[in-house]
Design a protein around this motif. Structure first.
Motif, short mmCIF file in Angstrom:
data_model
loop_
_atom_site.label_atom_id
_atom_site.label_comp_id
_atom_site.label_asym_id
_atom_site.label_seq_id
_atom_site.Cartn_x
_atom_site.Cartn_y
_atom_site.Cartn_z
N UNK A 7 40.04 35.01 31.96
CA UNK A 7 39.31 34.41 30.84
C UNK A 7 38.22 33.46 31.32
N UNK A 8 38.48 32.77 32.41
CA UNK A 8 37.49 31.81 32.91
C UNK A 8 36.39 32.47 33.74
N UNK A 9 36.78 33.43 34.59
CA UNK A 9 35.83 34.01 35.54
C UNK A 9 35.56 35.50 35.35
N UNK A 10 36.34 36.16 34.51
CA UNK A 10 36.08 37.55 34.20
C UNK A 10 36.62 38.56 35.19
N UNK A 11 37.17 38.09 36.29
CA UNK A 11 37.66 39.01 37.33
C UNK A 11 38.47 38.25 38.37
N UNK A 12 39.08 39.01 39.26
CA UNK A 12 39.79 38.46 40.42
C UNK A 12 39.48 39.35 41.61
N UNK A 13 39.00 38.77 42.69
CA UNK A 13 38.75 39.57 43.89
C UNK A 13 39.92 39.55 44.86
N UNK A 14 40.63 38.44 44.91
CA UNK A 14 41.74 38.35 45.86
C UNK A 14 42.81 37.41 45.32
N UNK A 15 44.02 37.62 45.77
CA UNK A 15 45.13 36.76 45.37
C UNK A 15 46.15 36.74 46.47
N UNK A 16 46.84 35.64 46.56
CA UNK A 16 47.90 35.52 47.55
C UNK A 16 48.84 34.42 47.13
#
Length: 119
Positions: A76-85
């Motif tokens: 909702x804040x950034x529109x996407x996720x490139x990486x997570x850990x």
């Protein structure tokens, strides 16, 4: 895991980013241009992320609801996720991914992107 130095504008989630290695990861991602979202039950992850211009929430990696909320906040804040850990322990009790209908989970300690199951 070292973020690339040309990551300006990319988005990363760190579960367990309130202290220690997790907080160091959050700081490193932010220093390398990532927008960061992080979560911990103590509130320290949220405070750290906000101090770095990111977002955070108070929650537990053992709660599927909290993990979904973290992903939801990020999207909702950034529109996407490139990486997570994650550096949080223990592994989520139910070993279920945050993806609707999924029954797989990448172990948190592996620091692999469990978000691949959201695609």
């Amino acid at each position: 895991m070292r973020p690339p130095s040309s990551a300006s504008g990319k988005v990363a989630i760190v579960v367990g980013g309130g202290s220690g290695i997790g907080a160091a990861r959050v700081r490193e991602f932010a220093a390398n241009g990532y927008r960061v979202v992080t979560m911990s039950p103590s509130g320290r992850a949220r405070a750290l992320a906000e101090s770095l211009g990111g977002a955070g929430l108070d929650g537990s990696n053992t709660s599927t609801e909290d993990l979904r909320a973290c992903v939801g906040l990020t999207v909702s804040r950034y529109g996407r996720v490139e990486t997570a850990g994650s550096v949080a322990r223990p592994c989520p009790a139910d070993h279920v991914s945050v993806a609707a209908g999924e029954s797989r989970w990448c172990p948190v300690q592996d620091s692999v992107s469990w978000l691949r199951y959201l695609q």
